[in-house]
Design a protein around this motif. Structure first.
Motif, short mmCIF file in Angstrom:
data_model
loop_
_atom_site.label_atom_id
_atom_site.label_comp_id
_atom_site.label_asym_id
_atom_site.label_seq_id
_atom_site.Cartn_x
_atom_site.Cartn_y
_atom_site.Cartn_z
N PRO A 187 0.81 -1.20 0.00
CA PRO A 187 0.00 0.00 0.00
C PRO A 187 0.86 1.27 0.00
N TYR A 188 2.04 1.20 0.57
CA TYR A 188 2.84 2.40 0.75
C TYR A 188 4.31 2.08 0.56
N LEU A 189 4.96 2.77 -0.34
CA LEU A 189 6.38 2.53 -0.63
C LEU A 189 6.96 3.85 -1.12
N ALA A 190 7.93 4.39 -0.41
CA ALA A 190 8.51 5.67 -0.84
C ALA A 190 10.00 5.69 -0.51
N GLN A 191 10.77 6.27 -1.40
CA GLN A 191 12.22 6.33 -1.16
C GLN A 191 12.51 7.24 0.03
N PHE A 192 13.55 6.90 0.78
CA PHE A 192 13.89 7.75 1.92
C PHE A 192 15.33 8.23 1.91
N TYR A 193 16.23 7.54 1.22
CA TYR A 193 17.63 7.98 1.23
C TYR A 193 18.40 7.18 0.20
N THR A 194 19.46 7.78 -0.35
CA THR A 194 20.32 7.05 -1.28
C THR A 194 21.71 6.90 -0.67
N PHE A 195 22.17 5.67 -0.62
CA PHE A 195 23.41 5.33 0.06
C PHE A 195 24.53 5.27 -0.96
N GLY A 196 25.52 6.17 -0.82
CA GLY A 196 26.50 6.31 -1.89
C GLY A 196 27.95 6.22 -1.46
N ARG A 227 30.66 -1.55 -8.17
CA ARG A 227 30.12 -0.61 -7.19
C ARG A 227 28.70 -0.17 -7.54
N PHE A 228 27.85 -0.12 -6.53
CA PHE A 228 26.50 0.41 -6.66
C PHE A 228 26.24 1.49 -5.63
N ILE A 229 25.48 2.49 -6.01
CA ILE A 229 24.82 3.24 -4.97
C ILE A 229 23.47 2.55 -4.81
N SER A 230 22.83 2.72 -3.66
CA SER A 230 21.55 2.06 -3.46
C SER A 230 20.53 3.03 -2.90
N THR A 231 19.35 3.07 -3.54
CA THR A 231 18.29 3.91 -3.02
C THR A 231 17.40 3.07 -2.10
N GLY A 232 17.24 3.56 -0.87
CA GLY A 232 16.40 2.85 0.11
C GLY A 232 14.96 3.27 -0.02
N TYR A 233 14.06 2.29 -0.02
CA TYR A 233 12.62 2.55 -0.04
C TYR A 233 12.04 2.07 1.28
N LEU A 234 11.11 2.85 1.80
CA LEU A 234 10.47 2.52 3.07
C LEU A 234 9.03 2.11 2.81
N SER A 235 8.63 1.01 3.44
CA SER A 235 7.25 0.59 3.32
C SER A 235 6.72 0.26 4.70
N LEU A 236 5.50 0.69 4.98
CA LEU A 236 4.88 0.40 6.27
C LEU A 236 3.68 -0.50 5.99
N VAL A 237 3.64 -1.67 6.60
CA VAL A 237 2.55 -2.60 6.28
C VAL A 237 1.92 -3.17 7.54
N ASP A 238 0.69 -3.61 7.40
CA ASP A 238 0.00 -4.32 8.47
C ASP A 238 0.48 -5.79 8.43
#
Lengths: 258, 258
Positions: free
Chosen positions: A79-88, A119-130
């Motif tokens: 239901p909910y997924l949004a990026q929160f930070y990119t790790f570089g 090498r990769f940078i990685s974008t973190g996505y946050l999801s809050l679920v029931d």
């Protein structure tokens, strides 16, 4: 409720179809009415865990990729997924023991290996679920897909411990200016459960009277019937979120300037 | 104050030394005591502007790259620079007129062209600076490096308008739970100037009495001497930030839960 847990995903991966240099890691957070939990995959035959992650197809938006990755790796739709930070950071791939030695040495990984070692940078996505409303399922690289309590996480690959830490910091800063909980809680809940959620995000105890007063004053809770219980103690009220008011406060924030 | 404005940077670029697939764009925000401004570079011989941006060397942290890029492209060294969002849409390179036709066709761009025409995600970095305390200077790709008022931006390349919009949204949400202004304002300023800054970030008028009351109550301002003025009207007080208290509030947030 629990479905047949046949692993999800498949291994015909063409690394040329991916955007190089970038990966995605998903921090999926759940709450069991007492403690926050993180959804993790266990690397096959190793006591080494990881966030559900993957790569972006060249013809795919990054947000679409995150949704696809989570579904392919854990079988949950979100239901909910949004990026929160990119790790570089340069050395992020060496922060923990990456299971180079034990994993990825089947023949089927031949085409994947050179791609994964760059090498990769990685974008973190946050999801809050029931948590009670989804059935996480491991993919073909993993033999488990489990909820782990945030305060007792197992050994993690790469910089996944830092990614989780940053996700929780994000959630914590968000709690300062908007309501939180609509995706994490069941439809009805007691004030005590809501307070436990806030306390676990903030990592500190809150005063019960003050907490209740502040929550009610903001008007994003509807009071419902009392919780039925066989006990002798006074039955507490149940609450649900007033979605309209909740979304208004998410949108405009609960600010000190207005 | 204004130094010799010889362009900064140089053009010996080896694209193999960059992480593929990822770029950086910097939104540098200043405030001239009346309006917010964005620092932009003007593409040579075209009325087309861009954010200072560039790529990450393989042996460089993403944060280091952002600092280097800003210095190489604008000659300013920065007190504050932090990522705020990563832009990953497939079609982001086609959103505005990219100056493919007019630019990059000198021989010196031969090795750069194939690299620049591939898909990139871009991580946006936000910087807040005191406009009166830096001398932006164009790099070799640009013939101008100017502050442009946020409400009257010139034509921008790619999705740079969206990147700026997102940066301002970030600043706006931040204002809901922490003090803002320490990097944007000179050492001493009037309450009227602080209010103008808040109003421009929030894009709305605020009540003067309420604003002053709330600001003083939070305790992050020190009252200084009165502003010397030749006018007949009452001279206003000057204020400066109480750095210790300011940083405390940035750290823990000005929350509705505490």
């Amino acid at each position: 409720m629990m479905k047949d847990r046949k692993p999800v995903g498949e291994l015909k991966i063409n690394t040329d179809s991916f955007l190089p240099g970038v990966s995605i890691d998903c921090v999926v957070i759940g709450f069991d009415l007492e403690k926050l939990h993180i959804l993790l995959l266990k690397w096959k035959e190793r006591d080494l865990w990881m966030l559900p992650g993957g790569f972006i197809h060249l013809d795919e938006d990054m947000d679409q990729a995150a949704t696809r990755i989570l579904e392919v790796r854990t079988a949950i739709k979100l239901p909910y997924l949004a990026q929160f930070y990119t790790f570089g950071d340069v050395n992020r791939l060496e922060k923990n023991k990456f299971p180079k030695d034990a994993a990825l040495h089947g023949k089927e990984f031949d085409n994947l290996r050179p791609f994964l070692q760059k090498r990769f940078i990685s974008t973190g996505y946050l999801s809050l679920v029931d948590m009670n409303n989804c059935s996480p399922t491991p993919d073909i690289l993993s033999d488990r897909c489990d909820w782990k309590p945030l305060n007792r996480l197992p050994p993690l690959v790469l910089d996944h411990d830092e990614i989780i830490k940053k996700a929780i910091e994000q959630l914590r800063s968000r709690i300062n200016y908007m309501p939180v909980g609509i995706s994490l809680l069941p439809e009805k809940f007691t004030m005590k459960v809501l307070q436990a959620l806030y306390e676990d995000i903030l990592n500190k105890k809150l005063d019960r009277g003050n907490f209740q007063k502040k929550m009610l004053k903001l008007g994003f809770l509807n009071r419902r019937e009392k919780l039925l219980s066989g006990g002798a103690h006074k039955a507490p009220f149940l609450y649900s979120f007033n979605e309209k008011r909740y979304n208004e406060l998410v949108e405009k924030g609960i600010g000190y300037i207005s």
